[in-house]
Scaffold this active site. Structure first.
Site, short mmCIF file in Angstrom:
data_model
loop_
_atom_site.label_atom_id
_atom_site.label_comp_id
_atom_site.label_asym_id
_atom_site.label_seq_id
_atom_site.Cartn_x
_atom_site.Cartn_y
_atom_site.Cartn_z
N HIS A 22 3.62 2.64 12.64
CA HIS A 22 2.67 3.72 12.97
C HIS A 22 3.20 4.71 14.00
CE1 HIS A 22 -1.08 1.22 11.57
NE2 HIS A 22 -0.04 1.15 10.74
N GLU A 65 -4.95 2.09 2.61
CA GLU A 65 -5.08 0.84 3.39
C GLU A 65 -5.25 1.15 4.87
OE1 GLU A 65 -3.70 -2.65 5.77
OE2 GLU A 65 -2.94 -0.63 5.76
N ASP A 123 3.13 -6.74 3.61
CA ASP A 123 2.72 -5.68 4.54
C ASP A 123 2.88 -6.14 5.99
OD1 ASP A 123 1.66 -3.25 5.35
OD2 ASP A 123 -0.43 -3.89 5.12
N ASP A 175 -0.10 4.37 1.15
CA ASP A 175 -0.27 5.35 2.23
C ASP A 175 0.46 4.96 3.50
OD1 ASP A 175 -2.13 3.17 2.49
OD2 ASP A 175 -3.26 4.34 3.96
N HIS A 222 0.82 -1.22 0.00
CA HIS A 222 0.00 0.00 0.00
C HIS A 222 0.85 1.27 0.00
CE1 HIS A 222 0.21 0.71 4.45
NE2 HIS A 222 0.16 -0.59 4.55
ZN LIG Z 1 0.55 -1.67 6.32
#
Ligand SMILES: [Zn+2]
Length: 415
Positions: free
Chosen positions: A383, A179, A202, A85, A83
């Site tokens: 994150h 995503e 991912d 983003d 992904h």
């Molecule tokens: Zn991810």
């Protein structure tokens, strides 16, 4: 050959993280406004420079391309997906990645704030002592989730182009937007992608191989009260806030995210607000087991019905299914997990199979007809500002993709 086609996986990764592609939950546009399209356009140039076929970036910001087969016999068409983003949780603007050799101690990411990446907080750091790792400057996330996945996929394709002796079938790649806000599969054209199966790249640490995720639903519970002057409230007042608290009290307190792990599901209160007149609760419900997942939803339904019997019309429950455990789809296509397992072993990686305590786009794609387990990128602490990427793990991710492609033509699916 231009410079975009001669980069290696590390150079690619360091280039990709300079694009700010943070997705935005509050937006209804596709993709959510951010640099995702600018990043995708840059990747289009790179894929064209590498000589891929069918390079296409559609109106919804889905980028796809093809590496044609170099064997005449029919081989299943395989896809690799990552992904574009990065998480809305933290800024992805002006990411300043720093490459260093990890010495086993604390890494000061930012001396002003200060932000320190320490094995005291993250003991898994020690697994990478002596390795080259990429860290943040402590202000932003790194974006290894999922730009490491993109770097691994493109570098694997590049490797296959440069090593024509490695025989493979037709390979499709896809890079998807949004995503992180749960919309990555929304406009994915499974038909046009045309693969028998695919892998999302991912996952986190070296060796992760995942095909089991939560079943997920969200619930809004709205309580209607009856407000009268508190001085004359006897036998009349219904306090919506107290109804909400009573509801919360009847949900098993041990079944919360902070008390659960592995395959234990939970009820998670994500928001609460209230006056006497009206109150509301927002929950998310998660469970790997489809049966226990239904039981959890039933409990909320029962509680709401109980309260409505006591105070007619006082509770409205809105339940929405979000995604399902892909395991039931993958179980009947288990060979694609075995293929990834075999590929990892062949490149010297010990596969770590564990249930995801979350969802992936692959889960939704699996139910849309494209079975899609998830493999590692090598990154950790996604994150947040402590995110880091060991470069040798990224290399193994790339080599795993190459090996999957290489094993496929002779792979026996009917074992
Ligand atoms: Zn991810």
């Amino acid at each position: 050959m231009n410079e975009l086609s001669t980069m290696n996986y590390k150079e690619r990764f360091l280039r990709y993280v300079t694009f700010d592609t943070r997705s935005d939950e509050a937006s209804d546009s596709v993709p959510s406004p951010s640099g995702q399209r600018i990043f995708a356009q840059s990747l289009v140039k790179e894929l064209e420079a590498l000589g891929l076929a069918d390079v296409s970036l559609d109106d919804n910001c889905y980028l796809t391309a093809t590496l044609p087969a170099n064997v005449p016999e029919p081989v299943p068409v395989i896809g690799f997906i990552a992904h574009l983003d990065t998480s809305p949780d933290l800024s992805g603007a002006n990411v300043r990645p720093r490459v260093l050799t990890y010495d086993g101690g604390d890494v000061t990411l930012n001396s002003e704030e200060p932000v320190v990446l320490s094995p005291a907080m993250f003991p898994e750091l020690l697994d990478y002592t002596g390795q080259e790792i990429v860290v943040t400057d402590g202000r932003t996330l790194l974006g290894a989730d999922d730009k490491a996945g993109i770097a691994a996929i493109i570098s694997a394709i590049d490797y296959l182009k440069q090593h024509p002796a490695v025989k493979h079938g037709k390979i499709r790649i896809a890079f998807t937007p949004d995503e992180e806000i749960g919309r990555g599969a929304d406009c994915f054209d499974v038909q046009a992608f045309g693969c028998d199966f695919a892998y999302t790249v991912d996952g986190g640490a070296l060796g992760e191989l995942e095909y089991e995720n939560f079943n997920a639903a969200s619930a809004d519970i709205i309580f209607k009260g009856l407000n009268v002057h508190p001085g004359t409230a006897k036998d009349k007042m219904i306090n919506a806030s107290l109804l909400a608290l009573e509801f919360v009290a009847r949900i098993p307190a041990a079944e919360r995210p902070e008390h659960t792990q592995d395959r234990e599901g939970f009820y998670h209160l994500t928001a609460l607000s209230g006056t006497v007149e009206e109150a509301s609760l927002s929950y998310i419900i998660r469970d790997h087991s489809a049966e226990r997942f239904e039981q959890r939803k039933n409990l909320l339904t029962t509680l709401a019905a109980d309260m409505n019997r006591q105070h007619p019309g006082s509770v409205r429950l809105e339940l929405r299914d979000q995604y399902r455990n892909m395991r039931e789809v993958i179980e009947s296509n288990k060979a694609i997990v075995d293929l990834a397992h075999q590929a990892m072993t062949a490149v010297g990686v010990k596969p770590i199979i564990k249930p995801i305590r979350g969802g992936t786009d692959g889960a939704r794609l699996s139910f849309m007809g494209l079975p899609c387990p998830n493999i590692f990128t090598g990154g950790l602490n996604f994150h947040g500002r402590y995110e880091f990427l060991p470069i040798p793990s990224l290399e193994k991710s790339m080599l795993t993709i190459v090996k999957i492609a290489e094993l496929l033509p002779a792979f026996n699916f009917n074992r």
